[in-house]
Design an enzyme around this catalytic site. Sequence first.
Site, mmCIF file in Angstrom:
data_model
loop_
_atom_site.group_PDB
_atom_site.id
_atom_site.type_symbol
_atom_site.label_atom_id
_atom_site.label_comp_id
_atom_site.label_asym_id
_atom_site.label_seq_id
_atom_site.Cartn_x
_atom_site.Cartn_y
_atom_site.Cartn_z
ATOM 1 N N SER A 139 -7.292 9.619 -11.753
ATOM 2 C CA SER A 139 -7.012 8.155 -11.914
ATOM 3 C C SER A 139 -7.928 7.960 -13.054
ATOM 4 O O SER A 139 -8.971 8.663 -13.197
ATOM 5 C CB SER A 139 -7.674 7.454 -10.688
ATOM 6 O OG SER A 139 -7.777 6.073 -11.153
ATOM 7 N N TYR A 161 -14.623 6.026 -4.739
ATOM 8 C CA TYR A 161 -13.086 6.275 -5.194
ATOM 9 C C TYR A 161 -13.218 6.891 -6.817
ATOM 10 O O TYR A 161 -12.642 8.053 -6.988
ATOM 11 C CB TYR A 161 -12.261 5.070 -5.398
ATOM 12 C CG TYR A 161 -10.835 5.323 -5.845
ATOM 13 C CD1 TYR A 161 -9.851 5.883 -5.001
ATOM 14 C CD2 TYR A 161 -10.498 4.807 -7.188
ATOM 15 C CE1 TYR A 161 -8.556 6.187 -5.401
ATOM 16 C CE2 TYR A 161 -8.924 5.145 -7.493
ATOM 17 C CZ TYR A 161 -8.241 5.950 -6.739
ATOM 18 O OH TYR A 161 -6.838 6.139 -7.301
HETATM 19 N N1 LIG Z 1 -1.512 2.925 -7.655
HETATM 20 C C1 LIG Z 1 -2.206 3.157 -8.608
HETATM 21 O O1 LIG Z 1 -2.526 2.099 -9.434
HETATM 22 C C2 LIG Z 1 -3.149 4.370 -8.609
HETATM 23 C C3 LIG Z 1 -3.767 4.413 -9.788
HETATM 24 C C4 LIG Z 1 -4.560 5.571 -10.045
HETATM 25 C C5 LIG Z 1 -4.340 6.674 -9.388
HETATM 26 N N2 LIG Z 1 -3.790 6.513 -8.328
HETATM 27 C C6 LIG Z 1 -3.655 7.838 -7.431
HETATM 28 O O2 LIG Z 1 -2.229 8.001 -7.171
HETATM 29 C C7 LIG Z 1 -1.896 8.581 -5.876
HETATM 30 C C8 LIG Z 1 -1.048 8.111 -5.248
HETATM 31 O O3 LIG Z 1 -1.300 6.618 -4.781
HETATM 32 P P1 LIG Z 1 -0.640 5.466 -4.605
HETATM 33 O O4 LIG Z 1 -0.731 4.204 -5.260
HETATM 34 O O5 LIG Z 1 1.141 5.911 -4.517
HETATM 35 O O6 LIG Z 1 -0.783 5.076 -3.025
HETATM 36 P P2 LIG Z 1 -0.162 5.160 -1.518
HETATM 37 O O7 LIG Z 1 1.309 4.137 -1.825
HETATM 38 O O8 LIG Z 1 -0.914 4.613 -0.595
HETATM 39 O O9 LIG Z 1 0.282 6.552 -1.451
HETATM 40 C C9 LIG Z 1 -0.739 7.466 -0.869
HETATM 41 C C10 LIG Z 1 -0.059 8.690 -0.253
HETATM 42 O O10 LIG Z 1 -0.912 9.579 -0.006
HETATM 43 C C11 LIG Z 1 -0.574 9.903 1.533
HETATM 44 N N3 LIG Z 1 -1.790 10.165 2.135
HETATM 45 C C12 LIG Z 1 -2.793 9.763 2.381
HETATM 46 N N4 LIG Z 1 -3.801 10.176 3.162
HETATM 47 C C13 LIG Z 1 -3.340 11.370 3.466
HETATM 48 C C14 LIG Z 1 -3.540 12.638 4.163
HETATM 49 N N5 LIG Z 1 -4.653 12.608 4.656
HETATM 50 N N6 LIG Z 1 -2.726 13.505 4.198
HETATM 51 C C15 LIG Z 1 -1.675 13.633 3.655
HETATM 52 N N7 LIG Z 1 -1.229 12.487 3.000
HETATM 53 C C16 LIG Z 1 -1.956 11.352 2.921
HETATM 54 C C17 LIG Z 1 0.139 8.741 1.996
HETATM 55 O O11 LIG Z 1 1.095 9.157 3.055
HETATM 56 P P3 LIG Z 1 0.385 8.875 4.599
HETATM 57 O O12 LIG Z 1 -0.257 7.691 5.091
HETATM 58 O O13 LIG Z 1 1.878 8.688 5.214
HETATM 59 O O14 LIG Z 1 -0.235 10.239 5.065
HETATM 60 C C18 LIG Z 1 0.804 8.357 0.641
HETATM 61 O O15 LIG Z 1 1.937 9.098 0.775
HETATM 62 C C19 LIG Z 1 -3.307 8.583 -5.325
HETATM 63 O O16 LIG Z 1 -3.941 9.761 -5.597
HETATM 64 C C20 LIG Z 1 -4.213 7.761 -5.851
HETATM 65 O O17 LIG Z 1 -5.547 7.717 -5.853
HETATM 66 C C21 LIG Z 1 -2.961 5.494 -8.041
#
Ligand SMILES: NC(=O)c1ccc[n+]([C@@H]2O[C@H](COP(=O)([O-])OP(=O)(O)OC[C@H]3O[C@@H](n4cnc5c(N)ncnc54)[C@H](OP(=O)(O)O)[C@@H]3O)[C@@H](O)[C@H]2O)c1
Length: 251
Positions: A138, A151
């Site tokens: 991120s 984070y």
């Molecule tokens: N959205 C943003 O603005 C943003 C910005 C920078 C970086 N990111 C990064 O992008 C990635 C995806 O984020 P997102 O925004 O798409 O968030 P999200 O919609 O909350 O998705 C997170 C995913 O990770 C899975 N997950 C969480 N804990 C887990 C575990 N213990 N084992 C297996 N799967 C797990 C969740 O599935 P389950 O709960 O079903 O396990 C879900 O599929 C993350 O690494 C986040 O830090 C996001």
Amino acid sequence: MTGLVWITGASTGIGRAVALIYARRGQPVAASARGADQLADLVAEAGSAGHLIHPFPLDVTDRAATAEVVARIEAAHGPITLAILNAGTHQPSPAATFDAAIYDRLFQVNVFGVVNGMAAVLPRLVERRAGHLAIVSSVAGYGGLPSASAYGATKAALINLAEAIKPELERHSVDVSVVNPGFVKTPLTDLNDFPMPFLMPVDKAAAAMVRGLDQRRFEVTFPRRFTTILKFLRLLPYGAYFWIVRRTAMK
Ligand SMILES: NC(=O)c1ccc[n+]([C@@H]2O[C@H](COP(=O)([O-])OP(=O)(O)OC[C@H]3O[C@@H](n4cnc5c(N)ncnc54)[C@H](OP(=O)(O)O)[C@@H]3O)[C@@H](O)[C@H]2O)c1
């Protein structure tokens, strides 16, 4: 690249949208997350491409289970050519009410979840002298921001890790990418109660990510205007950095 993609965190948000793009363009996808029902929904949402998405429910904090799932994926569907270690979670960690449990949880999922994925998949890529490892970090890893010390520290660790392994693994013909998104509208950011500049729709973010990975870029970052500003901030002396942070990122 046309081979099998393994993506963690595929049940919602960025991972789910990325899984749909690969499947709809004809690439098989092994989709992992804890939510088995949401993975089944993902297959249904893919419509005629649904047969290309293979759900492999997994908690990435479980190292043995991760190794076992990767072995099952390859036994059933052949070699993984692209592993996208995307599973991650967020929770604010205000310093004045310091709670070590938040750090435990975020490091377990965001850092050790990636380490467990690497432990399972890397020996296979190195042995085959082929493949691509993508680690989703991120822009929060570029520099410390208020309320995000846990984070941000996990994401800074991933950027450093990716920088370290890239030159090592290129000697084994394995590509490494680090994906640094800005704000993307997903269930993760839906919890944020502050304004998110340059907030990106998830489909657009997923398309930018796939484009960058297709080009085998080391850093894949979007939206570019926002992430360039943040990179510039990082170059400032600390006095100027904190002056801007106090005025823009504190309530
Ligand atoms: N959205 C943003 O603005 C943003 C910005 C920078 C970086 N990111 C990064 O992008 C990635 C995806 O984020 P997102 O925004 O798409 O968030 P999200 O919609 O909350 O998705 C997170 C995913 O990770 C899975 N997950 C969480 N804990 C887990 C575990 N213990 N084992 C297996 N799967 C797990 C969740 O599935 P389950 O709960 O079903 O396990 C879900 O599929 C993350 O690494 C986040 O830090 C996001």
